[in-house]
Design a protein around this motif. Structure first.
Motif, PDB file in Angstrom:
ATOM      1  N   GLN A  50      11.232  61.106  54.162  1.00 44.07           N
ATOM      2  CA  GLN A  50      11.528  62.407  54.732  1.00 44.07           C
ATOM      3  C   GLN A  50      12.411  63.416  53.893  1.00 44.07           C
ATOM      4  OE1 GLN A  50      13.289  61.687  58.504  1.00 44.07           O
ATOM      5  NE2 GLN A  50      12.789  63.537  59.323  1.00 44.07           N
ATOM      6  N   ALA A  51      11.887  64.459  53.761  1.00 43.93           N
ATOM      7  CA  ALA A  51      12.567  65.505  52.943  1.00 43.93           C
ATOM      8  C   ALA A  51      13.413  66.302  53.804  1.00 43.93           C
ATOM      9  CB  ALA A  51      11.655  66.423  52.281  1.00 43.93           C
ATOM     10  N   PRO A  52      14.413  66.870  53.478  1.00 48.93           N
ATOM     11  CA  PRO A  52      15.421  67.828  54.249  1.00 48.93           C
ATOM     12  C   PRO A  52      14.603  68.837  54.968  1.00 48.93           C
ATOM     13  CG  PRO A  52      16.534  67.368  52.307  1.00 48.93           C
ATOM     14  CD  PRO A  52      15.206  66.721  52.066  1.00 48.93           C
ATOM     15  N   GLY A  53      14.994  68.836  56.167  1.00 44.61           N
ATOM     16  CA  GLY A  53      14.315  69.912  56.811  1.00 44.61           C
ATOM     17  C   GLY A  53      12.584  69.795  57.295  1.00 44.61           C
ATOM     18  N   LYS A  54      12.107  68.639  57.064  1.00 40.06           N
ATOM     19  CA  LYS A  54      10.807  68.081  57.088  1.00 40.06           C
ATOM     20  C   LYS A  54      10.551  67.174  57.933  1.00 40.06           C
ATOM     21  CE  LYS A  54       9.222  70.441  52.682  1.00 40.06           C
ATOM     22  NZ  LYS A  54       8.070  70.139  51.841  1.00 40.06           N
ATOM     23  N   GLU A  55       9.428  66.718  58.531  1.00 37.25           N
ATOM     24  CA  GLU A  55       9.081  65.620  59.240  1.00 37.25           C
ATOM     25  C   GLU A  55       8.755  64.590  58.262  1.00 37.25           C
ATOM     26  OE1 GLU A  55       6.967  67.982  63.063  1.00 37.25           O
ATOM     27  OE2 GLU A  55       5.877  66.326  62.017  1.00 37.25           O
ATOM     28  N   ARG A  56       9.156  63.352  59.028  1.00 35.23           N
ATOM     29  CA  ARG A  56       8.812  62.089  58.112  1.00 35.23           C
ATOM     30  C   ARG A  56       7.396  62.015  57.950  1.00 35.23           C
ATOM     31  NH1 ARG A  56      10.666  56.850  61.459  1.00 35.23           N
ATOM     32  NH2 ARG A  56      12.691  57.639  60.685  1.00 35.23           N
ATOM     33  N   GLU A  57       6.916  61.586  56.686  1.00 34.74           N
ATOM     34  CA  GLU A  57       5.550  61.711  56.313  1.00 34.74           C
ATOM     35  C   GLU A  57       5.177  60.219  55.742  1.00 34.74           C
ATOM     36  OE1 GLU A  57       5.022  63.792  52.673  1.00 34.74           O
ATOM     37  OE2 GLU A  57       2.792  63.538  52.517  1.00 34.74           O
ATOM     38  N   GLY A  58       4.109  59.668  56.457  1.00 30.88           N
ATOM     39  CA  GLY A  58       3.435  58.158  55.848  1.00 30.88           C
ATOM     40  C   GLY A  58       2.725  58.582  54.732  1.00 30.88           C
ATOM     41  N   LEU A  93      -3.836  51.955  52.458  1.00 28.39           N
ATOM     42  CA  LEU A  93      -4.310  53.095  52.730  1.00 28.39           C
ATOM     43  C   LEU A  93      -3.096  54.077  52.022  1.00 28.39           C
ATOM     44  CD1 LEU A  93      -5.891  54.848  54.730  1.00 28.39           C
ATOM     45  CD2 LEU A  93      -4.000  54.461  56.459  1.00 28.39           C
ATOM     46  N   TYR A  94      -3.546  55.185  51.810  1.00 29.56           N
ATOM     47  CA  TYR A  94      -2.941  56.221  50.993  1.00 29.56           C
ATOM     48  C   TYR A  94      -3.142  57.586  51.943  1.00 29.56           C
ATOM     49  CZ  TYR A  94      -2.418  52.824  47.393  1.00 29.56           C
ATOM     50  OH  TYR A  94      -2.053  51.657  46.777  1.00 29.56           O
ATOM     51  N   ALA A  95      -1.689  58.248  51.784  1.00 31.30           N
ATOM     52  CA  ALA A  95      -1.851  59.653  52.486  1.00 31.30           C
ATOM     53  C   ALA A  95      -2.563  60.782  51.052  1.00 31.30           C
ATOM     54  CB  ALA A  95      -0.600  60.371  52.535  1.00 31.30           C
ATOM     55  N   ALA A 117       8.040  48.041  58.726  1.00 28.33           N
ATOM     56  CA  ALA A 117       7.303  46.706  58.964  1.00 28.33           C
ATOM     57  C   ALA A 117       6.934  46.652  60.673  1.00 28.33           C
ATOM     58  CB  ALA A 117       7.885  45.546  58.697  1.00 28.33           C
ATOM     59  N   ARG A 118       5.803  45.825  60.868  1.00 27.36           N
ATOM     60  CA  ARG A 118       5.228  45.546  62.098  1.00 27.36           C
ATOM     61  C   ARG A 118       4.829  44.331  61.983  1.00 27.36           C
ATOM     62  NH1 ARG A 118       3.191  47.975  67.177  1.00 27.36           N
ATOM     63  NH2 ARG A 118       1.868  46.330  68.366  1.00 27.36           N
ATOM     64  N   ASN A 152      -2.114  51.338  59.330  1.00 29.95           N
ATOM     65  CA  ASN A 152      -2.212  52.606  59.527  1.00 29.95           C
ATOM     66  C   ASN A 152      -0.874  53.602  59.329  1.00 29.95           C
ATOM     67  OD1 ASN A 152      -0.517  53.166  62.184  1.00 29.95           O
ATOM     68  ND2 ASN A 152      -1.519  51.481  62.305  1.00 29.95           N
ATOM     69  N   LEU A 153      -0.771  54.883  59.093  1.00 31.43           N
ATOM     70  CA  LEU A 153       0.525  55.501  58.617  1.00 31.43           C
ATOM     71  C   LEU A 153       1.137  56.412  59.884  1.00 31.43           C
ATOM     72  CD1 LEU A 153      -0.802  56.841  55.345  1.00 31.43           C
ATOM     73  CD2 LEU A 153       0.823  54.963  55.724  1.00 31.43           C
ATOM     74  N   TRP A 154       0.802  55.836  61.119  1.00 37.57           N
ATOM     75  CA  TRP A 154       1.276  56.173  62.352  1.00 37.57           C
ATOM     76  C   TRP A 154       2.663  55.562  62.458  1.00 37.57           C
ATOM     77  CZ3 TRP A 154       1.212  54.685  67.858  1.00 37.57           C
ATOM     78  CH2 TRP A 154       1.585  55.384  68.825  1.00 37.57           C
TER      79      TRP A 154
END
Length: 130
Positions: free
Chosen positions: A41-49, A61-63, A100-101, A111-113
């Protein structure tokens, strides 16, 4: 309850590399039974998987943003999951988190959700700048 600890962040120049590590604060938790993901997560941005690995380690899996630059891997002997980051860019600057899950023995693809993951680390800062 599983608590995760990230390490390996820092300041690096564009084009450089870093390797992040994710481990359990309590060695009694075996990360082989968990799907592990890396997020940022970068400042001002949403969390990214960014990337994830199945509990068996056979599926990753990769973005698109990190495909071919980042590599996720398990070190079973050290109960650690690494994120090798190469060819870093200024836009990679962010706080990086592992998550982790619990899955158990049956191999499950990841998955990246982000809501899928139940345990999160405190994060490690990565800054890419000249």
């Amino acid at each position: 309850q599983l608590q995760l600890v990230e390490s390996g962040g820092g300041l690096v120049r564009p084009g450089g590399s870093l390797r992040l590590s994710c481990t359990a604060s309590d060695s009694g938790f075996n990360l082989d039974y968990y799907v592990i993901g890396w997020f940022r997560q970068a400042p001002g941005k949403e969390r990214e998987g960014l990337s994830c690995v199945s509990n068996s380690g056979t599926s990753t899996l990769y973005a698109d943003s990190v495909q071919d630059r980042f590599t996720i891997s398990r070190d079973k002997a050290k109960n650690t999951v690494h994120l090798q980051m190469n060819s870093l860019k200024p836009e990679d600057t962010a706080i990086y988190y592992c998550a982790a899950r619990w899955i158990g023995d049956v191999s499950v693809a990841c998955n990246l959700w982000s809501p899928y993951f139940r345990s999160w680390g405190q994060g490690t800062q990565v800054t890419v700048s000249s």
